[in-house]
Design a protein around this motif. Structure first.
Motif, PDB file in Angstrom:
ATOM      1  N   MET A   1     -31.985 -10.692   1.116  1.00 35.85           N
ATOM      2  CA  MET A   1     -33.227 -10.705   1.893  1.00 35.85           C
ATOM      3  C   MET A   1     -34.275 -11.597   1.233  1.00 35.85           C
ATOM      4  N   GLU A   2     -34.423 -11.431  -0.077  1.00 32.11           N
ATOM      5  CA  GLU A   2     -35.433 -12.208  -0.791  1.00 32.11           C
ATOM      6  C   GLU A   2     -35.127 -13.703  -0.709  1.00 32.11           C
ATOM      7  N   ARG A   3     -33.867 -14.055  -0.883  1.00 35.27           N
ATOM      8  CA  ARG A   3     -33.517 -15.473  -0.809  1.00 35.27           C
ATOM      9  C   ARG A   3     -33.771 -16.026   0.589  1.00 35.27           C
TER      10      ARG A   3
ATOM     11  N   ASP B   1     -35.795 -15.504   8.863  1.00 34.07           N
ATOM     12  CA  ASP B   1     -36.228 -14.135   9.174  1.00 34.07           C
ATOM     13  C   ASP B   1     -35.374 -13.094   8.468  1.00 34.07           C
ATOM     14  N   SER B   2     -34.134 -13.444   8.195  1.00 32.01           N
ATOM     15  CA  SER B   2     -33.212 -12.499   7.574  1.00 32.01           C
ATOM     16  C   SER B   2     -32.053 -13.279   6.976  1.00 32.01           C
ATOM     17  N   HIS B   3     -31.257 -12.575   6.174  1.00 26.68           N
ATOM     18  CA  HIS B   3     -30.051 -13.211   5.622  1.00 26.68           C
ATOM     19  C   HIS B   3     -29.106 -13.629   6.748  1.00 26.68           C
TER      20      HIS B   3
ATOM     21  N   SER C   1     -35.141  -7.250   7.540  1.00 28.44           N
ATOM     22  CA  SER C   1     -36.060  -8.103   6.782  1.00 28.44           C
ATOM     23  C   SER C   1     -36.522  -7.415   5.503  1.00 28.44           C
ATOM     24  N   GLU C   2     -36.346  -6.100   5.440  1.00 28.22           N
ATOM     25  CA  GLU C   2     -36.620  -5.364   4.209  1.00 28.22           C
ATOM     26  C   GLU C   2     -35.801  -4.081   4.219  1.00 28.22           C
TER      27      GLU C   2
ATOM     28  N   THR D   1     -35.989 -15.072   2.716  1.00 26.42           N
ATOM     29  CA  THR D   1     -37.437 -15.253   2.865  1.00 26.42           C
ATOM     30  C   THR D   1     -37.890 -16.542   2.190  1.00 26.42           C
TER      31      THR D   1
ATOM     32  N   GLY E   1     -37.306 -19.458   4.229  1.00 25.33           N
ATOM     33  CA  GLY E   1     -38.026 -19.532   5.494  1.00 25.33           C
ATOM     34  C   GLY E   1     -37.305 -18.918   6.662  1.00 25.33           C
TER      35      GLY E   1
END
Length: 708
Positions: A301-303, A310-312, A593-594, A305, A308
């Motif tokens: 998820m962090e990568r 919305d999600s993996h 997204s989280e 973001t 750019g």
């Protein structure tokens, strides 16, 4: 440059050893050890194959260190060149670089998946961070990216061939998707994430393998009573090999568990095997994978973001045929809904039959057993009886005959090739005119050190830039038969045999000039098409009539053959719901997204299955805790690819049926020329359309599964 790669590797290795061992005696010992390392010279083996007969575990790390140093020097030379970038001195130079590292890596990782001894696992843990750092250095190098970016912006004026243009486009995209265009801070964080994820993936795979081994099920003679003789004998032999004569050992692998659950009358024994197989990686012990899953998903998820996205899932599918998670999910749900309806109908039949045995509540360990009883009654078909006509050797003959009929390619077994484990066999594949294509290694039997599942990988990728000929490997996890006994397999296992060889052909027949575009180096949702379309030929009547024979050499009775063909769509509700529930959860998980507060993979999985209405009697084909495809195998947010490719394979095989000849030479030629030989030299949609004349719809898939 690469003509001297082996000599350069030797020099670099000597320097590394000298730097790390200042004492003269230690340096001398290291030099002697290094001179004996098979990686440090030219391989004089037949066809230049890895000399597995001489390679020892202690050879790998020094070879990796030398090859990594060489690859790093090659990359820096390209990146820091004072000469203006050209396609030849930048893109093509990158294709030529790292050849020694590819040789060491392919040799090692082939063993790491198929025979992961404790020594091999330790090496994998040590080298994974080194390889990840090297990849980060290369893909985030600003000088190298600037050269690639300059060429990409100039590509319309460079006079490139279509394949060169494709390579430039794919190379530029790979840098961007690796984070090369990000800020320095973001690049540093991406590099850190990549390294942690690589280490976690190794840890996931090793924990799963350990838990699978620890989940072996020991049964008594009473518990295996009524089991087909070939299964009982194999399980007894496995127990004897493990030092327990008189017992029966059922490994917690799919190839052992599913046949047992289908055939074993003892309900208590079925429950033991089902639980052992189903809860791999989810036993609240030292090998539990749930914490790794949570961390991997959070890092993905962090990568995403940082990139750019919305999600993996959005990030991954942006480079796939599907393009978006919504498109992939729409396909999955269009198949899942009718499959769930069919599964409910199947469950009603199973409940009625189980009730006759006094089973009031059907459990997951009952489904396969009672489904087989329903199939026997409906089609007069006995899976155990069918297997007597399905010897592995006969199905291999069927595989090679199919390949010869379609493409003129023949297989010739080689006994002079060194292999990495007992039971591995090697064939030389030749064109109809006798010219050599490459080598095919087959590693079909299970071993305690082998990862679960079935897969194909390449020891050497064909390309005309470097003149490499292909070496491909197929793996399955079939139970090894007792000494002197035939290995008997199910129809599903025979389909897997054909499936993996479809991948092998894709890897062997590529005509691409550049390694990065060769063979199976295509998007996840296209790479399964050549494999899945190949499965169709094993159930062609003429193939089974010729090769499905019992121990006395008698052909499968025609009544049995016709019943087998009629039963092809039987239990497809169960099988489809199992597969698609895994694909849907993969896509849902990686579309977040989280992470929800207090996320736990086990409870999240239960919640999602309840929302989907997946019957508890069915469950998932791959529970998250042991879902190697997405946590250790490169298919994260991409397990849908099997269904996406099945749309193409069902539609693609329809072309052969429409032609009235499943070996139609014109269509076989187009399949080879437009798909198998193309690699990633063009967009996969173009390749499929060039073969079929149009893009597919889901209708053929639904018909193929009997859901329409």
């Amino acid at each position: 440059m690469l003509v001297r790669s082996c000599l350069l590797a030797t020099a670099v290795a000597a320097a590394l050893f000298a730097a790390g061992n200042p004492a003269t005696a230690q340096s001398t010992n290291a030099a002697v050890a290094q001179s004996a390392n098979p990686f440090m010279g030219t391989w004089t083996t037949p066809e230049g194959v890895p000399p597995y007969d001489r390679i020892r575990p202690e050879h790998y790390e020094p070879a990796f260190d030398a090859a990594i140093a060489e690859a790093r020097e090659e990359t820096q030379r390209i990146a820091n060149s004072k000469t203006a970038p050209t396609f030849a001195n930048t893109i093509e130079a990158m294709e030529r670089s790292g050849r020694q590292l590819r040789r060491v890596s392919s040799t090692f990782f082939n063993v790491a998946s198929a025979d992961a001894t404790p020594e091999i696992q330790a090496i994998q843990k040590n080298i994974t961070p080194k390889l990840t750092r090297l990849s980060n250095e290369r893909m985030l190098d600003q000088n190298l990216f600037a050269r690639v970016d300059t060429l990409f912006k100039q590509r319309a004026t460079l006079g490139l061939t279509p394949e060169q243009d494709r390579l430039l486009e794919r190379t530029h995209d790979s840098f961007v998707r690796a984070g090369a265009a990000l800020s320095p801070e973001a690049r540093a964080r991406v590099a850190s994430i990549n390294e942690e994820m690589a280490n976690l993936a190794v840890e996931f795979g090793q924990k799963l393998l350990a838990d699978q081994k620890a989940s072996d099920v020991w049964l008594t003679a009473a518990e295996v009573e009524g089991l087909p003789a070939d299964q009982a004998t194999a399980f007894a032999s496995a127990a004897t090999a493990a030092g327990k004569d008189g017992a029966y050992l059922v490994p917690a692998t799919r190839s052992a568990a599913e046949p047992f659950l289908t055939s074993a009358p003892n309900r208590g024994a079925r429950e033991k095997v089902w639980r052992a197989f189903t809860y791999r990686g989810d036993n609240d012990n030292a090998n539990d994978t749930n914490a790794i899953i949570a961390r991997l998903v959070a890092l993905r998820m962090e990568r995403a973001t940082l990139m750019g996205a919305d999600s993996h899932a959005a990030f991954v599918l942006g480079d796939a045929m599907a393009k978006t998670p919504d498109a992939a999910m729409d396909l999955l749900m269009s198949v899942y809904r009718p499959a769930l309806t069919r599964a409910q109908e199947e469950l009603a039949d199973i409940r009625a039959l189980a009730a006759k045995d006094g089973v009031d509540t059907v459990q997951p360990w009952d489904w396969r057993y009672y489904a087989e009883q329903v199939r026997k009654a409906r089609f007069d078909l006995d899976d155990a009886a069918v297997k007597q006509y399905m010897p592995l050797d006969g199905m291999v003959d069927a595989l090679f005959e199919t390949t010869q009929k379609l493409f003129g390619i023949t297989a010739h077994e080689r006994n002079d090739i060194p292999v990495y484990a007992d039971g591995v066999r090697v064939w030389e594949m030749r064109e109809a005119d006798g010219s050599k294509i490459g080598l095919f290694y087959a590693d079909w039997f299970a071993r305690p050190t082998k990862r679960p599942g079935a897969w194909m990988n390449s020891l050497r990728t064909p390309n005309t830039l470097l003149g490499d000929t292909p070496i491909v490997v197929n793996n399955q996890n079939l139970p090894r038969p007792a000494d002197g006994q035939r290995a008997l397999i199910s129809v599903n296992e025979a389909e897997t045999l054909f499936h993996e060889f479809g991948h092998a052909l894709h890897g062997m027949l590529s005509k691409a000039r550049y390694p990065s575009l060769s063979g199976t180096a295509v998007s996840r949702d296209f790479v399964e098409f050549p494999a899945q379309v190949y499965e169709h030929w094993i159930t062609q009547p003429e193939i089974l009539r010729q090769h499905a024979r019992n121990e006395r050499g008698e052909r499968m009775p025609e009544e049995m053959l016709q019943a087998l063909l009629k039963a092809q769509t039987f239990n497809q509700g169960f099988l489809t719901v199992q597969q698609l529930s895994s694909a849907i959860l993969d896509l849902r998980l990686h579309s977040l997204s989280e992470l929800p507060e207090g996320f736990n993979a086990r409870s999240w999985e239960q919640q999602q299955l309840a929302e989907l209405g997946v019957p508890e009697e069915i469950g998932m084909r791959h529970r998250l805790a042991h879902f190697s495809h997405i946590f250790d195998g490169g298919y994260s947010a991409s397990y849908y690819a099997y269904t996406w490719a099945e749309v193409m394979d069902a539609d693609g095989f329809d072309a052969f049926k429409e032609a009235g000849d499943v070996y139609d030479p014109v269509l076989a030629g187009k399949l080879r020329r437009e798909v198998l030989e193309r690699g990633n030299t063009r967009d996969p949609a173009e390749s499929y359309t060039a073969f079929r004349g149009r893009m597919p719809t889901a209708d053929a898939l639904l018909r193929n599964r009997g859901l329409k």
